[in-house]
Design a protein around this motif. Structure first.
Motif, PDB file in Angstrom:
ATOM      1  N   THR A 100       0.854  -1.187   0.000  1.00  0.00           N
ATOM      2  CA  THR A 100       0.000   0.000   0.000  1.00  0.00           C
ATOM      3  C   THR A 100       0.888   1.234   0.000  1.00  0.00           C
ATOM      4  N   GLU A 101       0.473   2.247  -0.732  1.00  0.00           N
ATOM      5  CA  GLU A 101       1.272   3.467  -0.852  1.00  0.00           C
ATOM      6  C   GLU A 101       0.363   4.603  -1.318  1.00  0.00           C
ATOM      7  N   GLU A 102       0.520   5.764  -0.720  1.00  0.00           N
ATOM      8  CA  GLU A 102      -0.153   6.984  -1.199  1.00  0.00           C
ATOM      9  C   GLU A 102       0.781   7.578  -2.241  1.00  0.00           C
ATOM     10  N   MET A 103       0.309   7.743  -3.484  1.00  0.00           N
ATOM     11  CA  MET A 103       1.194   8.194  -4.558  1.00  0.00           C
ATOM     12  C   MET A 103       0.429   8.831  -5.704  1.00  0.00           C
ATOM     13  N   VAL A 104       1.150   9.572  -6.512  1.00  0.00           N
ATOM     14  CA  VAL A 104       0.618  10.099  -7.760  1.00  0.00           C
ATOM     15  C   VAL A 104       1.058   9.127  -8.846  1.00  0.00           C
ATOM     16  N   LEU A 105       0.102   8.572  -9.574  1.00  0.00           N
ATOM     17  CA  LEU A 105       0.423   7.627 -10.640  1.00  0.00           C
ATOM     18  C   LEU A 105       0.798   8.373 -11.913  1.00  0.00           C
ATOM     19  N   ASN A 106       1.778   7.833 -12.633  1.00  0.00           N
ATOM     20  CA  ASN A 106       2.101   8.398 -13.937  1.00  0.00           C
ATOM     21  C   ASN A 106       0.909   8.222 -14.862  1.00  0.00           C
ATOM     22  N   THR A 107       0.630   9.236 -15.648  1.00  0.00           N
ATOM     23  CA  THR A 107      -0.444   9.144 -16.637  1.00  0.00           C
ATOM     24  C   THR A 107       0.087   8.379 -17.842  1.00  0.00           C
ATOM     25  N   ILE A 108      -0.678   7.377 -18.264  1.00  0.00           N
ATOM     26  CA  ILE A 108      -0.301   6.537 -19.397  1.00  0.00           C
ATOM     27  C   ILE A 108      -1.138   6.966 -20.601  1.00  0.00           C
ATOM     28  N   PRO A 109      -0.523   7.588 -21.603  1.00  0.00           N
ATOM     29  CA  PRO A 109      -1.297   7.944 -22.795  1.00  0.00           C
ATOM     30  C   PRO A 109      -1.741   6.665 -23.498  1.00  0.00           C
ATOM     31  N   PHE A 110      -2.981   6.627 -23.888  1.00  0.00           N
ATOM     32  CA  PHE A 110      -3.510   5.404 -24.478  1.00  0.00           C
ATOM     33  C   PHE A 110      -4.302   5.707 -25.738  1.00  0.00           C
ATOM     34  N   ASP A 111      -3.876   5.092 -26.809  1.00  0.00           N
ATOM     35  CA  ASP A 111      -4.596   5.131 -28.084  1.00  0.00           C
ATOM     36  C   ASP A 111      -4.918   3.674 -28.405  1.00  0.00           C
ATOM     37  N   LYS A 112      -6.197   3.304 -28.376  1.00  0.00           N
ATOM     38  CA  LYS A 112      -6.552   1.894 -28.544  1.00  0.00           C
ATOM     39  C   LYS A 112      -6.142   1.316 -29.896  1.00  0.00           C
ATOM     40  N   TYR A 113      -5.775   2.175 -30.848  1.00  0.00           N
ATOM     41  CA  TYR A 113      -5.362   1.679 -32.160  1.00  0.00           C
ATOM     42  C   TYR A 113      -3.852   1.524 -32.279  1.00  0.00           C
ATOM     43  N   SER A 114      -3.095   2.173 -31.406  1.00  0.00           N
ATOM     44  CA  SER A 114      -1.641   2.041 -31.475  1.00  0.00           C
ATOM     45  C   SER A 114      -1.030   2.293 -30.104  1.00  0.00           C
ATOM     46  N   PHE A 115      -0.946   1.261 -29.284  1.00  0.00           N
ATOM     47  CA  PHE A 115      -0.367   1.373 -27.959  1.00  0.00           C
ATOM     48  C   PHE A 115       1.020   0.757 -27.978  1.00  0.00           C
ATOM     49  N   ASP A 116       2.041   1.522 -27.583  1.00  0.00           N
ATOM     50  CA  ASP A 116       3.417   1.041 -27.538  1.00  0.00           C
ATOM     51  C   ASP A 116       3.863   0.993 -26.081  1.00  0.00           C
ATOM     52  N   SER A 117       3.877  -0.191 -25.497  1.00  0.00           N
ATOM     53  CA  SER A 117       4.225  -0.327 -24.077  1.00  0.00           C
ATOM     54  C   SER A 117       5.703  -0.069 -23.807  1.00  0.00           C
ATOM     55  N   GLY A 118       6.531  -0.063 -24.831  1.00  0.00           N
ATOM     56  CA  GLY A 118       7.953   0.139 -24.647  1.00  0.00           C
ATOM     57  C   GLY A 118       8.320   1.540 -24.186  1.00  0.00           C
ATOM     58  N   ASN A 119       7.471   2.525 -24.428  1.00  0.00           N
ATOM     59  CA  ASN A 119       7.778   3.905 -24.065  1.00  0.00           C
ATOM     60  C   ASN A 119       7.006   4.395 -22.851  1.00  0.00           C
ATOM     61  N   VAL A 120       6.341   3.510 -22.150  1.00  0.00           N
ATOM     62  CA  VAL A 120       5.485   3.890 -21.030  1.00  0.00           C
ATOM     63  C   VAL A 120       6.297   3.934 -19.737  1.00  0.00           C
ATOM     64  N   LYS A 121       6.046   4.939 -18.909  1.00  0.00           N
ATOM     65  CA  LYS A 121       6.709   5.066 -17.606  1.00  0.00           C
ATOM     66  C   LYS A 121       5.689   4.769 -16.508  1.00  0.00           C
ATOM     67  N   TYR A 122       5.750   3.560 -15.969  1.00  0.00           N
ATOM     68  CA  TYR A 122       4.840   3.136 -14.919  1.00  0.00           C
ATOM     69  C   TYR A 122       5.334   3.602 -13.547  1.00  0.00           C
ATOM     70  N   THR A 123       4.437   3.639 -12.571  1.00  0.00           N
ATOM     71  CA  THR A 123       4.769   3.977 -11.191  1.00  0.00           C
ATOM     72  C   THR A 123       4.861   2.675 -10.393  1.00  0.00           C
ATOM     73  N   LYS A 124       5.988   2.485  -9.704  1.00  0.00           N
ATOM     74  CA  LYS A 124       6.222   1.248  -8.948  1.00  0.00           C
ATOM     75  C   LYS A 124       5.511   1.305  -7.598  1.00  0.00           C
ATOM     76  N   ILE A 125       4.756   0.253  -7.281  1.00  0.00           N
ATOM     77  CA  ILE A 125       4.118   0.078  -5.975  1.00  0.00           C
ATOM     78  C   ILE A 125       4.958  -0.947  -5.218  1.00  0.00           C
ATOM     79  N   PRO A 126       5.648  -0.523  -4.174  1.00  0.00           N
ATOM     80  CA  PRO A 126       6.462  -1.491  -3.438  1.00  0.00           C
ATOM     81  C   PRO A 126       5.588  -2.492  -2.684  1.00  0.00           C
TER      82      PRO A 126
END
Length: 146
Positions: A100-126
Protein backbone atom coordinates in the motif's frame (compact mmCIF):
# COMPACT_ATOMS: atom_id res chain seq x y z
CA UNK A 1 -13.66 -3.10 1.36
CA UNK A 2 -11.94 -5.14 -1.28
CA UNK A 3 -12.15 -3.66 -4.77
CA UNK A 4 -14.63 -0.93 -3.88
CA UNK A 5 -14.75 2.61 -5.17
CA UNK A 6 -11.88 3.19 -7.58
CA UNK A 7 -12.12 5.02 -10.85
CA UNK A 8 -9.88 5.36 -13.85
CA UNK A 9 -8.31 3.34 -16.57
CA UNK A 10 -5.27 1.43 -15.43
CA UNK A 11 -2.34 -0.36 -16.96
CA UNK A 12 -0.36 -2.73 -14.79
CA UNK A 13 3.07 -4.24 -15.07
CA UNK A 14 4.85 -6.63 -12.71
CA UNK A 15 8.60 -6.83 -12.49
CA UNK A 16 9.51 -10.43 -11.79
CA UNK A 17 12.80 -12.20 -11.21
CA UNK A 18 13.12 -15.91 -11.90
CA UNK A 19 15.87 -18.31 -10.88
CA UNK A 20 17.18 -21.22 -12.90
CA UNK A 21 18.38 -24.53 -11.54
CA UNK A 22 19.77 -23.95 -8.03
CA UNK A 23 19.22 -20.21 -8.55
CA UNK A 24 22.37 -19.99 -10.70
CA UNK A 25 20.77 -17.99 -13.51
CA UNK A 26 18.84 -14.83 -12.66
CA UNK A 27 17.05 -12.54 -15.08
CA UNK A 28 14.55 -9.69 -14.80
CA UNK A 29 11.47 -9.53 -16.98
CA UNK A 30 8.75 -6.92 -17.35
CA UNK A 31 5.30 -8.50 -17.63
CA UNK A 32 2.70 -6.08 -19.04
CA UNK A 33 -1.08 -6.49 -19.06
CA UNK A 34 -3.22 -5.09 -21.85
CA UNK A 35 -4.39 -1.53 -21.22
CA UNK A 36 -7.92 -1.18 -19.89
CA UNK A 37 -10.27 0.85 -22.04
CA UNK A 38 -12.91 1.51 -19.40
CA UNK A 39 -13.12 2.35 -15.72
CA UNK A 40 -11.78 -0.11 -13.14
CA UNK A 41 -14.29 0.75 -10.44
CA UNK A 42 -13.56 -2.41 -8.48
CA UNK A 43 -9.82 -2.58 -9.17
CA UNK A 44 -7.80 -4.53 -11.67
CA UNK A 45 -7.71 -8.30 -11.09
CA UNK A 46 -5.10 -10.44 -12.86
CA UNK A 47 -3.10 -13.65 -12.52
CA UNK A 48 0.63 -14.17 -12.88
CA UNK A 49 1.72 -17.71 -13.75
CA UNK A 50 5.23 -19.05 -13.26
CA UNK A 51 6.25 -21.26 -16.13
CA UNK A 52 8.91 -23.94 -15.62
CA UNK A 53 10.97 -22.02 -13.01
CA UNK A 54 10.23 -20.36 -9.68
CA UNK A 55 9.40 -16.65 -9.82
CA UNK A 56 9.93 -13.82 -7.33
CA UNK A 57 7.72 -10.73 -7.61
CA UNK A 58 9.26 -7.73 -5.84
CA UNK A 59 7.03 -4.90 -7.08
CA UNK A 60 4.03 -4.20 -9.27
CA UNK A 61 3.98 -1.07 -11.38
CA UNK A 62 0.86 0.68 -12.58
CA UNK A 63 -0.33 3.84 -14.28
CA UNK A 64 -3.47 5.85 -14.86
CA UNK A 65 -5.15 7.36 -17.90
CA UNK A 66 -8.06 8.97 -16.06
CA UNK A 67 -8.66 12.45 -14.70
CA UNK A 68 -6.55 11.58 -11.65
CA UNK A 69 -3.46 13.21 -13.16
CA UNK A 70 -1.34 14.84 -10.42
CA UNK A 71 -3.75 13.66 -7.70
CA UNK A 72 -2.35 11.53 -4.84
CA UNK A 73 -4.19 8.20 -4.61
CA UNK A 74 -4.03 5.39 -2.08
CA UNK A 75 -2.83 2.44 -4.16
CA UNK A 76 -3.18 -1.04 -2.69
CA UNK A 77 -1.99 -4.43 -3.93
CA UNK A 78 -3.65 -7.62 -2.76
CA UNK A 79 -2.77 -11.26 -3.47
CA UNK A 80 -5.25 -14.10 -3.46
CA UNK A 81 -4.66 -16.63 -0.66
CA UNK A 82 -5.77 -19.50 -2.92
CA UNK A 83 -4.05 -19.10 -6.30
CA UNK A 84 -6.07 -17.53 -9.12
CA UNK A 85 -8.31 -14.51 -8.56
CA UNK A 86 -11.09 -16.20 -10.58
CA UNK A 87 -14.09 -16.89 -8.38
CA UNK A 88 -12.67 -14.93 -5.43
CA UNK A 89 -13.31 -11.37 -6.63
CA UNK A 90 -16.05 -10.67 -4.06
CA UNK A 91 -14.77 -12.68 -1.07
CA UNK A 92 -12.59 -10.42 1.08
CA UNK A 93 -11.53 -13.37 3.29
CA UNK A 94 -9.65 -14.87 0.31
CA UNK A 95 -7.28 -11.89 -0.01
CA UNK A 96 -4.15 -10.62 1.75
CA UNK A 97 -2.86 -7.06 1.32
CA UNK A 98 0.80 -7.12 0.24
CA UNK A 99 1.46 -3.46 -0.57
CA UNK A 100 0.00 0.00 0.00
CA UNK A 101 1.27 3.47 -0.85
CA UNK A 102 -0.15 6.98 -1.20
CA UNK A 103 1.19 8.19 -4.56
CA UNK A 104 0.62 10.10 -7.76
CA UNK A 105 0.42 7.63 -10.64
CA UNK A 106 2.10 8.40 -13.94
CA UNK A 107 -0.44 9.14 -16.64
CA UNK A 108 -0.30 6.54 -19.40
CA UNK A 109 -1.30 7.94 -22.80
CA UNK A 110 -3.51 5.40 -24.48
CA UNK A 111 -4.60 5.13 -28.08
CA UNK A 112 -6.55 1.89 -28.54
CA UNK A 113 -5.36 1.68 -32.16
CA UNK A 114 -1.64 2.04 -31.47
CA UNK A 115 -0.37 1.37 -27.96
CA UNK A 116 3.42 1.04 -27.54
CA UNK A 117 4.23 -0.33 -24.08
CA UNK A 118 7.95 0.14 -24.65
CA UNK A 119 7.78 3.90 -24.07
CA UNK A 120 5.49 3.89 -21.03
CA UNK A 121 6.71 5.07 -17.61
CA UNK A 122 4.84 3.14 -14.92
CA UNK A 123 4.77 3.98 -11.19
CA UNK A 124 6.22 1.25 -8.95
CA UNK A 125 4.12 0.08 -5.97
CA UNK A 126 6.46 -1.49 -3.44
CA UNK A 127 5.37 -4.75 -1.85
CA UNK A 128 5.84 -5.31 1.89
CA UNK A 129 7.73 -8.50 1.02
CA UNK A 130 8.42 -10.37 -2.19
CA UNK A 131 5.78 -12.82 -3.45
CA UNK A 132 7.37 -16.18 -4.23
CA UNK A 133 5.85 -18.53 -6.84
CA UNK A 134 6.90 -22.11 -7.46
CA UNK A 135 7.23 -23.43 -11.01
CA UNK A 136 3.77 -23.80 -12.63
CA UNK A 137 2.07 -21.85 -9.80
CA UNK A 138 -0.67 -19.30 -10.56
CA UNK A 139 -1.12 -16.28 -8.28
CA UNK A 140 -4.04 -13.83 -8.36
CA UNK A 141 -3.54 -10.12 -7.70
CA UNK A 142 -5.70 -7.03 -7.32
CA UNK A 143 -4.45 -3.47 -7.81
CA UNK A 144 -6.90 -0.98 -6.35
CA UNK A 145 -6.87 2.82 -6.13
CA UNK A 146 -9.12 4.90 -4.01
Amino acid sequence: GLGAGSAGRHHTAARAVGGGAMGATMSAELLITKPRTSHCWYGLFFDICAKDKPLTIKAISTGCSSGATDVPLKVRVWKCKEGSFVGHEQDEAKWEEVGTEEMVLNTIPFDKYSFDSGNVKYTKIPLGKAVELEAEQRQGFLVHTG
